[in-house]
Design a protein around this motif. Structure first.
Motif, PDB file in Angstrom:
ATOM      1  N   ALA A  46      11.383 -15.908 -12.530  1.00 43.31           N
ATOM      2  CA  ALA A  46      11.613 -14.776 -13.430  1.00 43.31           C
ATOM      3  C   ALA A  46      11.717 -13.444 -12.689  1.00 43.31           C
ATOM      4  O   ALA A  46      12.572 -12.619 -12.997  1.00 43.31           O
ATOM      5  N   LYS A  47      10.852 -13.264 -11.694  1.00 49.53           N
ATOM      6  CA  LYS A  47      10.820 -11.998 -10.979  1.00 49.53           C
ATOM      7  C   LYS A  47      12.151 -11.676 -10.309  1.00 49.53           C
ATOM      8  O   LYS A  47      12.615 -10.552 -10.315  1.00 49.53           O
ATOM      9  N   GLN A  48      12.740 -12.708  -9.680  1.00 46.00           N
ATOM     10  CA  GLN A  48      14.010 -12.508  -8.968  1.00 46.00           C
ATOM     11  C   GLN A  48      15.219 -12.741  -9.866  1.00 46.00           C
ATOM     12  O   GLN A  48      16.345 -12.560  -9.427  1.00 46.00           O
ATOM     13  N   ASN A  49      14.973 -13.202 -11.086  1.00 46.47           N
ATOM     14  CA  ASN A  49      16.058 -13.544 -12.013  1.00 46.47           C
ATOM     15  C   ASN A  49      17.013 -14.559 -11.361  1.00 46.47           C
ATOM     16  O   ASN A  49      18.228 -14.417 -11.409  1.00 46.47           O
ATOM     17  N   ARG A  50      16.400 -15.559 -10.711  1.00 47.84           N
ATOM     18  CA  ARG A  50      17.163 -16.617 -10.032  1.00 47.84           C
ATOM     19  C   ARG A  50      16.528 -17.963 -10.332  1.00 47.84           C
ATOM     20  O   ARG A  50      15.423 -18.029 -10.853  1.00 47.84           O
ATOM     21  N   TRP A  51      17.236 -19.004  -9.961  1.00 52.68           N
ATOM     22  CA  TRP A  51      16.671 -20.353 -10.081  1.00 52.68           C
ATOM     23  C   TRP A  51      16.497 -20.938  -8.687  1.00 52.68           C
ATOM     24  O   TRP A  51      17.152 -20.502  -7.750  1.00 52.68           O
ATOM     25  N   GLN A  52      15.633 -21.933  -8.616  1.00 53.62           N
ATOM     26  CA  GLN A  52      15.504 -22.673  -7.362  1.00 53.62           C
ATOM     27  C   GLN A  52      15.542 -24.166  -7.643  1.00 53.62           C
ATOM     28  O   GLN A  52      14.862 -24.660  -8.541  1.00 53.62           O
ATOM     29  N   CYS A  53      16.383 -24.853  -6.866  1.00 55.89           N
ATOM     30  CA  CYS A  53      16.516 -26.302  -6.995  1.00 55.89           C
ATOM     31  C   CYS A  53      15.317 -26.954  -6.309  1.00 55.89           C
ATOM     32  O   CYS A  53      14.853 -26.493  -5.275  1.00 55.89           O
ATOM     33  N   ARG A  54      14.793 -28.046  -6.904  1.00 58.21           N
ATOM     34  CA  ARG A  54      13.635 -28.728  -6.305  1.00 58.21           C
ATOM     35  C   ARG A  54      14.044 -29.642  -5.153  1.00 58.21           C
ATOM     36  O   ARG A  54      13.228 -30.070  -4.367  1.00 58.21           O
ATOM     37  N   LYS A  56      15.622 -30.675  -1.567  1.00 58.75           N
ATOM     38  CA  LYS A  56      15.604 -29.963  -0.295  1.00 58.75           C
ATOM     39  C   LYS A  56      17.016 -29.918   0.294  1.00 58.75           C
ATOM     40  O   LYS A  56      17.525 -30.929   0.766  1.00 58.75           O
ATOM     41  N   HIS A  57      17.631 -28.775   0.210  1.00 57.63           N
ATOM     42  CA  HIS A  57      18.937 -28.568   0.854  1.00 57.63           C
ATOM     43  C   HIS A  57      19.118 -27.069   1.043  1.00 57.63           C
ATOM     44  O   HIS A  57      18.303 -26.276   0.553  1.00 57.63           O
ATOM     45  N   SER A  58      20.138 -26.685   1.764  1.00 56.14           N
ATOM     46  CA  SER A  58      20.360 -25.249   1.955  1.00 56.14           C
ATOM     47  C   SER A  58      20.863 -24.655   0.638  1.00 56.14           C
ATOM     48  O   SER A  58      21.334 -25.381  -0.252  1.00 56.14           O
ATOM     49  N   GLN A  59      20.779 -23.342   0.516  1.00 63.78           N
ATOM     50  CA  GLN A  59      21.170 -22.630  -0.703  1.00 63.78           C
ATOM     51  C   GLN A  59      20.501 -23.209  -1.952  1.00 63.78           C
ATOM     52  O   GLN A  59      21.159 -23.533  -2.928  1.00 63.78           O
ATOM     53  N   ARG A  60      19.178 -23.352  -1.861  1.00 58.10           N
ATOM     54  CA  ARG A  60      18.436 -23.895  -3.007  1.00 58.10           C
ATOM     55  C   ARG A  60      18.342 -22.889  -4.134  1.00 58.10           C
ATOM     56  O   ARG A  60      18.213 -23.248  -5.292  1.00 58.10           O
ATOM     57  N   GLN A  61      18.348 -21.598  -3.765  1.00 57.59           N
ATOM     58  CA  GLN A  61      18.251 -20.565  -4.808  1.00 57.59           C
ATOM     59  C   GLN A  61      19.639 -20.122  -5.252  1.00 57.59           C
ATOM     60  O   GLN A  61      20.551 -20.007  -4.443  1.00 57.59           O
ATOM     61  N   PHE A  62      19.758 -19.895  -6.522  1.00 56.68           N
ATOM     62  CA  PHE A  62      21.052 -19.435  -7.049  1.00 56.68           C
ATOM     63  C   PHE A  62      20.841 -18.522  -8.246  1.00 56.68           C
ATOM     64  O   PHE A  62      19.804 -18.567  -8.905  1.00 56.68           O
TER      65      PHE A  62
END
Ligand SMILES: [Zn+2]
Length: 280
Positions: A46-54, A56-62
């Motif tokens: 919520a703080k970053q207004n982003r998601w993170q994939c669980r 493990k790979h590069s570019q997990r946050q979007f």
């Protein structure tokens, strides 16, 4: 909810939560998934207004912008989404000038937004003419005095261009070692709406555009528009339409030399098809 007026859209998209609801509902109607691996196991930060994939790979946050036409722009989604809303909802078309005024952004930024959204919608080709561009229109067809009397009586129902085809030519002057290029299209008439629509479709806003003094060219405000009044002079420094004039004389010689009678079908076929590009 979907805003129903420009005012509503501006207010609605000013709220980041609304932007998120709006994009998620359209982009991920079945739930947010990772743009990299497609997995639905994602957590919202919520703080970053982003998601993170669980996974493990590069570019997990979007973010909402990742993988969209908005991605590499520093401009906020409030501006992007309002501009996108305007372009998709204003039935009679919206100009970048209106976007500039509504979003309180510079004209240059508005042109960029407008162009990118239109290309994404398939409304516009990405390869517009830039630099120094000439625009001119002409009539192509048979001269009445060369027609047989019986044909003339049957065909001639008015004066001037009525029985000829009006063709618009837009020429990008050669640059960086590239030759000049011309695009031609058959237009319904010489009125402002028809001629300016062609210019806006084929010329990048901000380019220098040179035309004669025909009133239909007035109001090309997003271009550096210069007019040469042929009643006074034909060349005013770099401002002239000689490239177009040369092209027309080439086309007319070809047309009149090849066909005894040029029917509208042929006129539209001889290099007059929409979007044809001819190097001169
Ligand atoms: Zn993933």
């Amino acid at each position: 909810m979907e805003p129903t007026s420009l005012q509503e859209a501006i207010i609605y998209f000013a709220d980041p939560d609304n932007c998120r609801d709006y994009v998620v509902a359209r982009r991920w109607p079945n739930g947010v998934t990772c743009p990299t691996c497609g997995c639905a196991d994602v957590i919202f930060l919520a703080k970053q207004n982003r998601w993170q994939c669980r996974n493990k790979h590069s570019q997990r946050q979007f973010s909402l912008k990742t993988g969209t036409i908005y991605e590499d722009s520093p401009l906020g989604l409030d501006k992007w989404l309002t501009a996108t809303w305007m372009i998709s909802n204003c039935k009679n078309g919206v100009s970048s000038l209106e976007i500039h005024r509504a979003l309180k952004i510079t004209q240059k930024t508005a042109w960029f937004l407008d162009h990118r959204i239109r290309v994404a919608f398939g409304l516009e080709s990405p390869d517009k003419f830039t630099g120094h561009v000439e625009a001119d229109e002409t009539f192509i067809g048979q001269k009445a005095r060369n027609m047989h009397k019986s044909v003339r009586e049957k065909k001639i129902t008015g004066t001037g261009g009525k029985d000829k085809t009006t063709v618009m030519g837009i020429l990008e002057r050669g640059k960086d070692g590239k030759p000049s290029q011309v695009r031609t299209s058959v237009v319904a008439n010489r009125r402002k709406k028809a001629l300016q629509a062609e210019i806006r479709e084929h010329v990048q806003a901000g380019s220098a555009i040179y035309t004669d003094a025909l009133k239909s060219y007035e109001g090309l405000d997003e271009f550096k528009h210069e007019v040469v009044d042929h009643a006074v002079e034909y060349v005013k420094g770099t401002c002239h339409t000689n490239g177009c004039e040369n092209f027309w004389s080439l086309v007319k010689r070809a047309v009149h030399g090849t066909y005894i009678s040029v029917e509208p079908f042929h006129r539209s076929a001889i290099s007059m098809s929409r979007r044809s590009t001819i190097a001169t």
